[in-house]
Design an enzyme around this catalytic site. Structure first.
Site, short mmCIF file in Angstrom:
data_model
loop_
_atom_site.label_atom_id
_atom_site.label_comp_id
_atom_site.label_asym_id
_atom_site.label_seq_id
_atom_site.Cartn_x
_atom_site.Cartn_y
_atom_site.Cartn_z
CE LYS A 148 -4.35 1.36 2.09
NZ LYS A 148 -5.51 0.91 2.84
CD GLU A 160 -19.46 -3.00 7.66
OE1 GLU A 160 -19.62 -4.04 6.98
OE2 GLU A 160 -18.55 -2.18 7.44
NE ARG A 164 -22.88 -4.27 2.20
CZ ARG A 164 -21.74 -4.20 1.56
NH1 ARG A 164 -20.64 -4.58 2.15
NH2 ARG A 164 -21.70 -3.77 0.32
C1 LIG Z 1 -18.94 -2.06 4.02
C2 LIG Z 1 -17.75 -1.14 4.23
N1 LIG Z 1 -17.19 -1.04 5.46
C3 LIG Z 1 -16.13 -0.21 5.64
C4 LIG Z 1 -15.61 0.50 4.60
C5 LIG Z 1 -14.48 1.49 4.84
N2 LIG Z 1 -13.28 1.10 4.08
C6 LIG Z 1 -12.93 1.67 2.93
S1 LIG Z 1 -11.55 1.05 2.28
C7 LIG Z 1 -11.36 -0.01 3.55
C8 LIG Z 1 -10.19 -0.94 3.58
C9 LIG Z 1 -10.20 -1.86 2.41
O1 LIG Z 1 -9.10 -2.72 2.51
P1 LIG Z 1 -8.62 -3.53 1.25
O2 LIG Z 1 -9.79 -4.10 0.56
O3 LIG Z 1 -7.58 -4.46 1.69
O4 LIG Z 1 -8.04 -2.42 0.29
P2 LIG Z 1 -6.69 -1.55 0.47
O5 LIG Z 1 -7.15 -0.20 0.94
O6 LIG Z 1 -5.82 -2.23 1.46
O7 LIG Z 1 -6.10 -1.49 -0.87
C10 LIG Z 1 -12.38 0.13 4.48
C11 LIG Z 1 -12.50 -0.60 5.75
C12 LIG Z 1 -16.23 0.37 3.35
N3 LIG Z 1 -15.81 1.06 2.28
N4 LIG Z 1 -17.28 -0.47 3.18
#
Ligand SMILES: Cc1ncc(C[n+]2csc(CCOP(=O)(O)OP(=O)(O)O)c2C)c(N)n1
Length: 645
Positions: free
Chosen positions: A296, A385, A413
């Site tokens: 990242k 969630e 959710r």
């Molecule tokens: C249902 C939901 N819960 C929480 C989030 C907040 N959120 C946005 S990006 C993220 C992390 C995603 O991690 P990953 O899929 O590994 O992607 P990365 O950012 O590491 O590339 C979160 C928790 C969201 N977008 N949707």
């Protein structure tokens, strides 16, 4: 300055990027030059996001993957389905949106997430996590049923893979006839570092000593005996795959166990190799997973070092890596999330039954404050969630006091968990909804506009909204007292009002509002922080017209303060309700229904978010657009009292 920090080549000096207006343009570039395209794309994203804030680290991490996907696949006919979509900036730039990228997330500009209406390359609208596998599977099955020979690729991060929906999709993928490719982008991060069994499994799969040792030995043996040569190294992927199945810890590979072929792990920053692998496996029949390891924030040193902060860093200096955020000084109002975090810690010190639960947002909701002090009492359960709510219900059943903090839009959710697991059983889970109301530049998928309406119709819930930080603290105190039952507290993104919130705890009577100001000509009823907007508007109207306007804070949407509403119904013929939420079913509806039930019929004007999805812009712009700022409210009061100035 280190190499990775050295960015900022003038845009006009890009060798390739300025002439890439579609993936076809990309495909014309020599494969050996694609690393230059990657550098330029990375540079472009850093430069743009430094001036116009957005998500940074995730997009930087998938630059090579994005280039490789558009190079190998025939987009938009082949479908690339991004999960969450916060990592799709490179995709936007390569698919004809380079010149408008400076409008990203701004009012009237392009969305920060893929959006079907925005581009034919955006195959599916996103913003919330864990949808890509299910959506892509639907597309793959549709293609197969319609006899269309199109490839479908889901790109999902390891964080998003922790969501139950992703596993439901995987389960279904293994059963249905399809050729879908799932790319698992593994950077060991969500917004915060990820814990949990699946993440550990990915670490094991990647680092399994037995597997790697054997793979190395067998590979060398084969090479010596000329069974493989480096030119055809990829052929060994299939061989590796069966090896991996045989030697990964705990007997076998989870994907293979589900009948989904597994390839990898591969280096997600080697664009040539990614292209070779994608070109090969895309023709394989049946569902398959390619496990890609990325970092990242790749290519920008501060973001590599501090991935959580640089997930969405605000403005920054691309040369020095210095963030240009105002440091919070004591004179400034605190953020609501910090009032939540600090209050939770204080309460947790006094009551050892208090547990903090967050679905992957410990920094976002400031539960990190309690986590640092009581790590064993804070659970980051992943992007899950529904699980967070039901897990909290289980804790509550056994006498613990769970504070489950979920952003308002993500709580959608968990709707059935709230009804089935918490409310029906009257379990005392305290559900704190951060980012309630208009949130701004994340746009339609993230506005916390529905919670008042979707929670109000559920029996047994107490639903409250603090009008300032002191009330948030008191509501949290009240909610954890014995006998309160399931309790919802919703509060907005951003700063409070600098009230002296660090007061003595005060229990707030459930279902009791407050008359903030008496008056005779019209009554305004607000809930939550819209009280401040109303106060400004009322002051102005009274100064301009000499009229007398009353102001009531409902505080509780459920149970309603019926005594207060009766008083309003008796005294006033004109009533305005104001809420930072949809007017379909929230406070305004509740007031109208109650007045009708008791046979009072004042003229009621509801101010709130109309029956539309609200796109991106700053909260100030959006509130103004919706007539929900002080000027808008002032105008509506003036119209209602028919005042001419
Ligand atoms: C249902 C939901 N819960 C929480 C989030 C907040 N959120 C946005 S990006 C993220 C992390 C995603 O991690 P990953 O899929 O590994 O992607 P990365 O950012 O590491 O590339 C979160 C928790 C969201 N977008 N949707």
């Amino acid at each position: 300055m280190t190499d990775t920090l050295k960015i900022g080549m003038a845009k006009q000096n890009y060798k390739y990027l300025n002439s890439i207006n579609s993936p076809d343009d990309l495909k014309r570039i020599d494969r050996n030059e694609l690393h230059v395209v990657c550098d330029e794309l990375r540079d472009f994203i850093i430069d743009e996001v430094s001036k116009n804030p957005g998500h940074l680290g995730s997009s930087l991490g998938v630059v090579e993957l994005t280039v490789a996907l558009h190079y190998v696949f025939n987009t938009p006919d082949d479908r690339i389905v991004w999960d969450v979509g916060h990592q799709a900036y490179g995709h936007k730039v390569l698919t004809g949106r380079r010149d408008v990228f400076h409008t990203n997330r701004q009012l009237g500009g392009i969305s920060g997430f893929p959006k079907i209406e925005e581009s034919e390359y955006d195959t599916f609208g996103v913003g919330h996590a864990s949808t890509s596998i299910s959506a892509a599977l639907g597309m793959a099955v549709a293609a197969s049923m319609r006899g269309e020979d199109r490839k479908v690729v889901a790109v999902i991060g390891d964080g998003s893979m922790t969501g139950g929906l992703a596993f439901e999709g995987l389960n279904n993928t293994s059963m249905d006839k399809n050729d879908m490719l799932i790319i698992l982008n593994d950077n060991q991060m969500a917004i915060d570092p990820i814990n949990g069994g699946f993440t550990q499994y990915l670490v094991d799969i990647t680092t399994s000593k037995t597997y790697n040792k054997i793979r190395h030995k067998v590979y060398n043996l084969f090479r010596k005996s000329r069974l493989v040569d480096d030119e055809k190294k990829n052929k060994i992927i299939r061989f590796n795959n069966s090896l991996k199945t045989a030697f990964t810890q705990k007997d076998h590979n989870i994907f293979e166990g589900l009948n989904i072929r597994y390839f990898g792990p591969v280096d997600g920053h080697d664009v040539s190799n990614l292209i070779r692998i994608l070109a090969e496996i895309k023709e394989f029949k049946g569902p398959k997973v390619l496990h890609v390891i990325t970092q990242k924030g790749k290519g920008f040193e501060p973001a590599e070092k501090s991935a959580t902060v640089w997930h969405a860093p605000g403005k920054f200096d691309p040369e020095t890596g210095e963030r240009l955020v105002c440091n919070h000084n004591n004179a400034e109002p605190p953020l609501f999330q910090d009032v939540f975090g600090k209050t939770l810690l204080e309460l947790a010190k006094q009551n050892d039954k208090i547990i903090g639960i967050t679905p992957a947002m410990p920094s976002g909701c400031s539960m990190t404050i309690m986590q640092r002090r009581f790590p064993e009492r804070v659970f980051d359960v992943g992007i899950a969630e529904a699980h967070a709510v039901t897990f909290s219900a289980g804790l509550a059943k056994e006498g613990m006091v769970p504070f489950c903090n979920i952003y308002s839009s993500f709580m959608q959710r968990a709707y059935d968990s709230v009804i089935h697991d918490v409310a029906i059983q009257k379990l005392p889970v305290i559900m704190c909804l951060d980012r309630a109301g208009i949130v701004g530049s994340d746009g339609a998928t993230h506005q916390g506009q529905f919670d008042l309406a979707y929670m109000r119709c559920i029996p047994n819930l107490t639903i409250a909204a603090p009008r300032n930080e002191m009330e948030l603290r008191n509501l949290m105190y009240t909610a954890q007292l014995p006998g309160k039952g399931p309790f919802v507290i919703r509060y907005p993104r951003g700063k409070g009002f600098n009230v002296n919130w660090h007061n003595e705890w005060r229990e707030l009577t459930t279902g009791r509002g407050e008359c903030l100001k008496t008056g005779t000509d019209l009554a305004v009823i607000t809930i939550g922080t819209m009280a401040a907007v109303a106060e400004k508007a009322i002051n102005s109207v009274e100064n301009l017209t000499g009229k007398s306007i009353a102001h009531y804070d409902a505080r509780f949407l459920k149970p309603l303060d019926e005594e207060m509403l009766r008083e309003i119904g008796e005294k006033f013929t004109k009533v305005i309700t104001i809420e930072d939420g949809t007017i379909e079913g929230g406070l305004g509806s509740a007031v109208l229904e109650f007045m009708s039930d008791i046979n009072y019929h004042p003229e009621v004007l509801r101010i709130g978010i109309p029956d539309v999805f609200v796109e991106h812009g700053t909260p100030e712009e959006l509130h103004a657009m919706l007539g929900m700022n002080a000027e808008g409210v002032e105008k509506k009061i003036m119209d209602m009292i028919d005042a001419k100035v």
